[in-house]
Write an enzyme that holds these catalytic residues in place. Structure first.
Site, mmCIF file in Angstrom:
data_model
loop_
_atom_site.group_PDB
_atom_site.id
_atom_site.type_symbol
_atom_site.label_atom_id
_atom_site.label_comp_id
_atom_site.label_asym_id
_atom_site.label_seq_id
_atom_site.Cartn_x
_atom_site.Cartn_y
_atom_site.Cartn_z
ATOM 1 N N THR A 378 -58.461 69.040 85.821
ATOM 2 C CA THR A 378 -58.483 67.613 85.494
ATOM 3 C C THR A 378 -57.440 66.816 86.288
ATOM 4 O O THR A 378 -56.570 67.366 86.937
ATOM 5 C CB THR A 378 -58.291 67.401 83.976
ATOM 6 O OG1 THR A 378 -59.205 68.261 83.275
ATOM 7 C CG2 THR A 378 -58.563 65.988 83.543
ATOM 8 N N GLU A 398 -63.577 70.177 85.145
ATOM 9 C CA GLU A 398 -63.171 71.289 84.287
ATOM 10 C C GLU A 398 -62.300 72.270 85.065
ATOM 11 O O GLU A 398 -61.200 71.930 85.436
ATOM 12 C CB GLU A 398 -64.370 71.984 83.641
ATOM 13 C CG GLU A 398 -64.068 73.198 82.801
ATOM 14 C CD GLU A 398 -63.092 72.968 81.638
ATOM 15 O OE1 GLU A 398 -62.777 73.949 80.945
ATOM 16 O OE2 GLU A 398 -62.636 71.855 81.414
ATOM 17 N N SER A 442 -63.464 67.486 74.311
ATOM 18 C CA SER A 442 -62.509 67.360 75.406
ATOM 19 C C SER A 442 -61.118 67.081 74.856
ATOM 20 O O SER A 442 -60.961 66.505 73.777
ATOM 21 C CB SER A 442 -62.922 66.212 76.335
ATOM 22 O OG SER A 442 -61.916 65.939 77.289
ATOM 23 N N SER A 443 -60.099 67.489 75.624
ATOM 24 C CA SER A 443 -58.712 67.149 75.290
ATOM 25 C C SER A 443 -58.178 66.007 76.138
ATOM 26 O O SER A 443 -57.001 65.643 76.002
ATOM 27 C CB SER A 443 -57.810 68.378 75.482
ATOM 28 O OG SER A 443 -58.130 69.371 74.544
ATOM 29 N N GLY A 464 -54.480 69.262 82.407
ATOM 30 C CA GLY A 464 -53.905 70.401 81.710
ATOM 31 C C GLY A 464 -54.748 71.061 80.644
ATOM 32 O O GLY A 464 -54.209 71.794 79.810
#
Length: 581
Positions: A378, A398, A442-443, A464
């Site tokens: 990312t 990703e 997703s983060s 990250g």
């Protein structure tokens, strides 16, 4: 499906416009050529939207391991004229043929990540060009084709390979025996290209020129779409099932932001399928009752408390967060003040917990927790224009080089591996299971912070994987609680959790205080916790950019006379340096 309610609805908040800034434009990214691409748009009178989209395209060329038009992203846009915060969800979607057992092996067990991420079955329908189209249509000032010029120039005339790209190519090379297109672009004489090599990508240049001329539909129909479908369905490894219809039907979505107060500020981010804002805000809310300012950044207790709040919030993340178009996600319940107080009460200020259970937020249906898989790839970038508009975007394909598949000169994502591989746990369906048209959890955590007067004062995000949430949270605490300028807050040591204990960034003040942290009863392990944070901060009446000293990123400001100042952080322990031109 009933829509989630938020702690604050961004469209109901009128954020005031900041006073005229001394700097008339700011850009920040993980690559100096990308930072410059944004400045190039601002020099021409472009908006923050123009600058950010030029940066997204340029990243496709120079940072192919992390992001690009073959992936997706999330955008926060603060429109200064309307004083409204808008978000656009450009997350990838699963093909119509996708089934819940997509990543389950013949033995009925979930595949290992190595077996799952390579090839066509991990590729989601890319969303970044659709996101770009909506962003440009709403806020762009320059012609569509102009925004493509920096990326076309970089791919046509070539760019110099940096150490980061070299290292990622070295790390992945053993997996590329089945990926001829990738080797054709990034290998020379049978080996990955080395730093210092000038690399051209004529196929990507041709794709970008076509999109610049024909518009966004040229990505989702016609030649480019055919190349994507062909790459996915004919992959030597794990051929996929994406169709031309999947591409033609893709739409990015405008969503309400998720916002909540922290101290005297309001912190805003993305709604599901991003777990970023909800989890960041949970961590911050859980810490409200502790005086982190008095403890300070050098206190083991500050970091102990951050670690406790982190582990409790991530437990809720794993259980409740998913695409709210498919699952009823209790965002309002997770951020309910009484619920947050209950979660905070689980933290003993003197002794670490032995477990970190998920809670039962108001309005939550019974749910089974399951672990999702996200790789630390990312990128993030920020642009602010002369009118105070803010474009704050996190973009991804990703894992390093996504699925490893190339179409039209760009890498295709492996975003579907962000779904939970096991569709059921203990006989109950998992919230983040694969489904047709669904967007994986997703983060990514693009974040904008507003002060008590409603002025935007901070914009940031990070790369990250699952650690993105903590890189952003740590930086927010650094600015808001520890009183640090953004660049110093970014440089603070990173913290995460794993293997039954806390993980702290090695060779930093946190690893040096490992014994002090360990006295609270949880084992502490120094590990490599690299990050790639970028953003900007309003200081007085001027925006200042900042980038992560762990990356090759830079930030630049441009003043009313067109003078550009570029800031290059050298190391975590060294103050940034400035080049003026």
């Amino acid at each position: 499906m009933k829509k989630s309610l938020f702690a604050f609805t961004a469209s109901a908040i009128l954020f005031t416009q900041a006073a005229a800034a001394e700097n008339v434009g700011v850009t920040s990214s993980a690559d100096p050529r990308v930072t410059e691409a944004g400045i190039e748009m601002l020099r021409q009178g472009g908006s923050a939207a123009d600058a950010a989209m030029a940066m997204m395209l340029a990243l496709t060329v120079v940072e192919p391991q992390s992001s690009g038009i073959g992936g997706g992203g999330f955008l926060l846009y603060q429109d200064s004229a309307k004083n409204v915060l808008t978000t656009i969800n450009g997350r990838e979607t699963a093909p119509a043929a996708a089934k819940a057992d997509r990543f389950v092996g013949p033995d009925g067990k979930p595949l290992g990540f190595l077996a799952a991420f390579q090839g066509g079955h991990s590729v989601g329908v890319p969303g970044n060009i659709q996101l770009m189209a909506q962003t440009h249509r709403k806020w762009g000032k320059l012609p569509w084709a102009t925004v493509f010029k920096p990326a076309i120039r970089l791919s046509d005339k070539g760019f110099i390979v940096n150490k980061t790209l070299e290292s990622r190519l070295q790390g992945i090379q053993r997996l590329w025996s089945n990926f001829d297109e990738a080797r054709a672009i990034y290998w020379r004489n049978g080996k990955p290209v080395q730093a210092g090599t000038r690399l051209k990508n004529p196929k990507l240049a041709a794709t970008l020129k076509l999109l610049a001329k024909k518009g966004p539909d040229a990505f989702y129909t016609g030649t480019v779409a055919s190349q994507i479908v062909n790459a996915v369905t004919t992959s030597k490894l794990n051929p996929g099932d994406m169709t031309m219809s999947d591409l033609a039907q893709y739409r990015a979505k405008e969503q309400q932001a998720v916002c909540a107060p922290y101290r005297v500020y309001v912190v805003c981010g993305m709604a599901p399928p991003s777990s970023g804002a909800t989890t960041v805000l949970q961590i911050l809310g859980t810490l409200q009752r502790f005086d982190l300012t008095a403890m300070g950044k050098d206190s083991p207790k500050s970091w102990y408390l951050i670690g406790q709040a982190m582990q409790l919030a991530y437990a809720d993340r794993e259980k409740y967060l998913a695409d709210d178009a498919f699952v009823d996600v209790p965002v309002a319940g997770l951020l309910n003040p009484e619920y947050i107080q209950q979660r905070s009460a689980l933290i003993d200020p003197e002794k670490a917990r032995s477990d970190y259970p998920a809670g039962n937020p108001p309005g939550a249906a019974p749910r089974t927790a399951a672990i999702s898989s996200e790789v630390a790839g990312t990128t993030h970038f920020t642009a602010i224009d002369a009118n105070g508009n803010i474009a704050n975007m996190t973009s991804t394909i990703e894992g390093p080089f996504g699925s490893q598949l190339v179409a039209g000169g760009f890498f295709l994502n492996n975003e579907l591996t962000d779904f939970t591989f096991a569709p059921e746990k203990n006989g109950a369906p998992v919230a983040n299971r694969v489904a047709p048209g669904k967007r994986p959890l997703s983060s990514m955590s693009p974040t904008i912070v507003f002060d008590r007067e409603g002025r935007a004062v901070l914009a940031l995000g990070s790369a990250g994987g699952k650690r993105i949430i903590m890189h952003v949270t740590k930086t927010l605490i650094g600015v808001i609680d520890f009183g640090l300028p953004l660049d110093q807050a970014i440089a603070l040591p990173n913290i995460y959790f794993g293997d039954g204990g806390l993980e702290v960034e090695q060779n930093t003040m946190l690893s040096a205080m490992a014994d002090g942290l360990g006295k609270y009863g949880q084992k502490v392990r120094p590990v490599d916790l690299g990050s790639k944070v970028n953003g900007a901060q309003l200081v007085g009446n001027s925006w200042t950019g900042a980038s992560d000293p762990r990356s090759e990123g830079t930030s630049s400001t441009i003043d009313a006379k067109g003078r550009v100042k570029t800031t290059v952080p050298r190391s975590v322990d060294e103050a940034p340096t400035e080049d003026v031109g």
